[in-house]
Design an enzyme around this catalytic site. Structure first.
Site, short mmCIF file in Angstrom:
data_model
loop_
_atom_site.label_atom_id
_atom_site.label_comp_id
_atom_site.label_asym_id
_atom_site.label_seq_id
_atom_site.Cartn_x
_atom_site.Cartn_y
_atom_site.Cartn_z
N ARG A 139 77.46 23.33 71.60
CA ARG A 139 78.21 23.34 72.84
C ARG A 139 79.69 23.25 72.50
O ARG A 139 80.08 22.68 71.47
CB ARG A 139 77.81 22.16 73.73
N LYS A 191 74.11 15.38 73.80
CA LYS A 191 74.07 14.51 74.95
C LYS A 191 73.45 13.17 74.57
O LYS A 191 72.47 13.12 73.84
CB LYS A 191 73.28 15.18 76.09
N HIS A 206 79.43 28.91 77.31
CA HIS A 206 78.10 28.82 76.70
C HIS A 206 77.62 30.15 76.13
O HIS A 206 76.51 30.21 75.59
CB HIS A 206 77.08 28.33 77.74
N ARG A 210 76.49 30.07 72.53
CA ARG A 210 75.28 29.23 72.40
C ARG A 210 74.05 30.01 72.87
O ARG A 210 73.02 30.01 72.19
CB ARG A 210 75.46 27.97 73.22
N HIS A 256 67.80 20.39 72.25
CA HIS A 256 67.11 20.22 73.53
C HIS A 256 66.07 19.10 73.41
O HIS A 256 65.31 19.05 72.43
CB HIS A 256 66.40 21.51 73.94
N TYR A 271 64.74 30.96 76.86
CA TYR A 271 65.25 32.04 76.02
C TYR A 271 64.15 32.99 75.61
O TYR A 271 64.41 34.17 75.34
CB TYR A 271 65.94 31.45 74.78
#
Length: 313
Positions: free
Chosen positions: A159, A186, A258, A261, A284, A293
């Site tokens: 990110r 995150k 993004h 990414r 993730h 994806y």
């Protein structure tokens, strides 16, 4: 009781401050995320104040339903995605109040967020990525930095916020190489991601020929990517770097922060990478997030099939 100036009631304001401290200290949320939660929940508390609610114990499901309706149908109605985000903030807040025994029952337990249409991530083609990267050729300090930043984003799927948060010591390859990078996602969750040869070369050129020039313009900082005044490159300026490169490359598609990414994940899957490996590389928490994806890849295959096969239509 409301504040003396008629603002958010003191009890609710205290609850909000405690929740934000919980997110920052115990959950490791970033200052940017904390600020977003504060904006969302301040709007909720203002709605509760207007409904005469001064204490968390008197919040009822109907008050939250009214707040959701206000978001959707008020004088400045929000998009469904914004409503869904704000209601997610509300649910996190009320769960915290239950956990802290401020309220006995969660009033948001049955709160329904609007259904969002499936939005597939928009990836660039390999040719478009190559054009984007080629648009940062040059020997000037800023250009070398921009090339290193873009190469790193595409090589690692980081990110933008993760990239600008990197320190030089987060390049963790063996024997002084830069073939691995430590990213913090995150919740400050750490992952180690390989760095390809093109990105390694761009980063090494930046570290040797550009970063020393930029660093003397400001105070000493461990930051990997520096702005033109020697301070850590900001997320906003990184986005400007991407946008400027896209303009120079004359890409005929929208490029977002993004985009690289999304392209990283899509191109890996198209090349045969396992979805769980891509999940790990992207950071993730759930493979379900990564599987979107696979839909992009399947759609691309379907389009190629329909176009190329004589009996596909």
């Amino acid at each position: 009781m409301p504040d003396a100036d008629g603002g958010i009631p003191v009890g609710l304001a205290t609850d909000l401050d405690r929740y934000l401290r919980h997110l920052a200290i115990e959950r490791g949320r970033s200052p940017h995320t904390i600020a977003a939660y504060r904006r969302d929940l301040s709007r909720l508390l203002d709605s509760l104040r207007r409904a005469g609610i001064s204490d968390a114990g008197t919040i009822a499901p109907r008050h939250l339903v009214a707040f959701a309706r206000e978001l959707r149908e008020g004088p400045a109605p929000l998009a469904a995605s914004s409503v869904a985000r704000m209601l997610s903030s509300v649910r996190g807040f009320t769960r915290f109040l239950v956990d802290e025994q401020r309220i006995p029952v969660d009033p948001a337990a049955d709160l329904i967020a609007p259904k969002l249409p499936d939005r597939l991530p928009k990836a660039l083609t390999i040719a478009q990525v190559e054009s984007l990267l080629a648009a940062t050729d040059g020997d000037e300090p800023g250009v070398l930095r921009d090339r290193a930043l873009l190469e790193l984003l595409y090589a690692t799927g980081a990110r933008v916020s993760e990239a600008v948060s990197l320190n030089v010591d987060d390049l963790v390859g063996e024997a002084g190489t830069t073939d691995l990078v430590r990213l913090f996602g995150k919740g400050s969750k750490q992952r180690i991601v390989p760095v390809g040869s093109y990105a390694r070369a761009a980063i090494d050129a930046y570290l040797v020929r550009s970063r020393p020039v930029l660093s003397v313009r400001g105070r000493a900082t461990p930051a990997l990517f520096l702005g033109m005044r020697g301070a850590r490159l900001s997320r906003q300026n990184a986005w400007l770097v991407i946008r400027a490169a896209a303009a120079r490359a004359q890409l005929d598609v929208e490029v977002s922060p993004h985009s690289l990414r999304h392209s990283f994940a899509t191109h890996l899957l198209q090349g045969g990478a396992d979805v769980r490996v891509v999940q790990e590389l992207l950071g993730h928490a759930s493979v379900a997030t990564t599987q979107i994806y696979t839909r992009v890849t399947a759609d691309a295959l379907r389009d190629m099939y329909v176009t190329a096969h004589p009996r596909a239509r």
